[in-house]
Design an enzyme around this catalytic site. Structure first.
Site, PDB file in Angstrom:
ATOM      1  N   ILE A 198       0.825  -1.211   0.000  1.00  0.00           N
ATOM      2  CA  ILE A 198       0.000   0.000   0.000  1.00  0.00           C
ATOM      3  C   ILE A 198       0.856   1.257   0.000  1.00  0.00           C
ATOM      4  O   ILE A 198       0.369   2.342   0.271  1.00  0.00           O
ATOM      5  CB  ILE A 198      -0.926   0.012   1.236  1.00  0.00           C
ATOM      6  CG1 ILE A 198      -0.102  -0.097   2.522  1.00  0.00           C
ATOM      7  CG2 ILE A 198      -1.948  -1.115   1.161  1.00  0.00           C
ATOM      8  CD1 ILE A 198      -0.903   0.089   3.800  1.00  0.00           C
ATOM      9  N   HIS A 206      -4.811  -4.058  -2.106  1.00  0.00           N
ATOM     10  CA  HIS A 206      -5.112  -3.610  -0.744  1.00  0.00           C
ATOM     11  C   HIS A 206      -5.172  -2.095  -0.617  1.00  0.00           C
ATOM     12  O   HIS A 206      -5.132  -1.561   0.485  1.00  0.00           O
ATOM     13  CB  HIS A 206      -4.078  -4.177   0.240  1.00  0.00           C
ATOM     14  CG  HIS A 206      -4.184  -5.663   0.414  1.00  0.00           C
ATOM     15  ND1 HIS A 206      -3.181  -6.424   0.989  1.00  0.00           N
ATOM     16  CD2 HIS A 206      -5.165  -6.520   0.103  1.00  0.00           C
ATOM     17  CE1 HIS A 206      -3.550  -7.698   1.000  1.00  0.00           C
ATOM     18  NE2 HIS A 206      -4.749  -7.783   0.467  1.00  0.00           N
ATOM     19  N   CYS A 208     -12.576  11.303   1.978  1.00  0.00           N
ATOM     20  CA  CYS A 208     -13.671  11.787   2.818  1.00  0.00           C
ATOM     21  C   CYS A 208     -14.895  10.900   2.555  1.00  0.00           C
ATOM     22  O   CYS A 208     -15.312  10.740   1.408  1.00  0.00           O
ATOM     23  CB  CYS A 208     -14.004  13.243   2.512  1.00  0.00           C
ATOM     24  SG  CYS A 208     -15.504  13.783   3.374  1.00  0.00           S
ATOM     25  N   CYS A 235     -15.983  19.585   4.054  1.00  0.00           N
ATOM     26  CA  CYS A 235     -17.357  19.314   4.482  1.00  0.00           C
ATOM     27  C   CYS A 235     -17.478  18.842   5.922  1.00  0.00           C
ATOM     28  O   CYS A 235     -18.583  18.630   6.410  1.00  0.00           O
ATOM     29  CB  CYS A 235     -17.992  18.271   3.547  1.00  0.00           C
ATOM     30  SG  CYS A 235     -17.445  16.585   3.879  1.00  0.00           S
TER      31      CYS A 235
HETATM   32 ZN    ZN Z   1     -15.581  15.961   2.675  1.00  0.00          ZN
END
Ligand code: ZN
Length: 251
Positions: free
Chosen positions: A112, A128, A136, A165
């Site tokens: 990874i 993986h 997000c 956000c």
């Molecule tokens: Zn976000």
């Protein structure tokens, strides 16, 4: 008949000779490819690990742990899984070169760390996931590993929150209790089925789905296993190299 080579120089010569002869090479690699770059195998339990963390790796790398112990998960993630100083080794570099030459069609990896891409490989199938993508869960914005590292001392005990956000961020890494990246698996099987040479490196082939993947390789093809220790695929392989993987690719 299977041939076993332990001398690294002889191994590199023989591997080079076989690649020369092949038309479509696929490389399938595990943790051993990364440990040759100094990245510890975070799934293996070592002394250092025991001194720092109160849970075994299988627990800390589970989806449940991420959900219920998010701060500790991120501490483990930053300490043991992200390794921004690591550099590609000779195996990574040679594989990228073979792809540029049109010899190699895909690198399939269980790692990874993004080191194949850092070496220049383009078609890397990450079964993986990657620490270089942190997503997000609300808006889908993707954050880098560097960004995650820089948030270590932010509020929320080092748990990163999406600045766009306010949503929670999850590494695009397959945790225990999660399924593999379907698209990567499908493409890996496709490439392995089309190959006439499959090099399996740095994996003991005991962890799912490694063992199953090589079943898609044609029985008449050239199967090469490069690993320090014996693997269940050795009996099927035409060449077994028990030597350092970076040295085996030094040609
Ligand atoms: Zn976000």
């Amino acid at each position: 008949m299977s041939q076993t080579i332990t001398d690294p120089v002889q191994a590199a010569e023989e591997l080079s000779r076989r690649i020369e002869r092949a038309k479509r090479v696929v490389f399938f690699g595990g943790a051993g490819v990364s440990t040759a770059s100094g990245i510890p195998d975070f799934r293996s339990v070592d002394g250092l690990y025991h001194q720092k963390f109160a849970y075994p790796p299988e627990t800390m790398l589970s989806h449940d742990f991420y959900e219920t112990h998010t701060a500790e998960f991120y501490e483990f993630y930053r300490t043991k899984m992200i390794a921004l100083d690591a550099k590609p080794n000779q195996a990574h570099l040679k594989l990228a070169e073979l792809e540029r030459e049109g010899k190699l069609t895909a690198v399939v990896t269980q790692n990874i760390d993004g080191l194949h891409q850092a070496a220049g490989s383009m078609n890397v199938l990450e079964l993986h996931g990657s620490v270089h993508r942190n997503i997000c869960q609300r808006c889908g914005h993707v954050y880098s590993a560097e960004w995650i590292m820089a948030r270590e001392h932010e509020d929320g005990n080092g748990v990163p929150v999406c600045p766009e956000c306010g949503g929670p961020i999850k590494p695009d890494v397959v945790l225990y209790g999660e399924s593999l990246d379907d698209d990567a698996v499908t493409e890996a099987l496709h490439q392995i089925a089309l190959a006439d040479m499959l090099i399996v490196g740095g994996t003991s082939l005991v962890v799912y789905p490694a063992a199953g993947l090589i079943d898609y390789f044609r029985s008449s093809g050239d199967l090469v296993v490069v690993n320090h220790d014996a693997t269940p695929a050795d009996s099927r392989a035409s060449l077994v190299i028990q030597a350092d993987i970076a040295k085996a690719f030094d040609f």
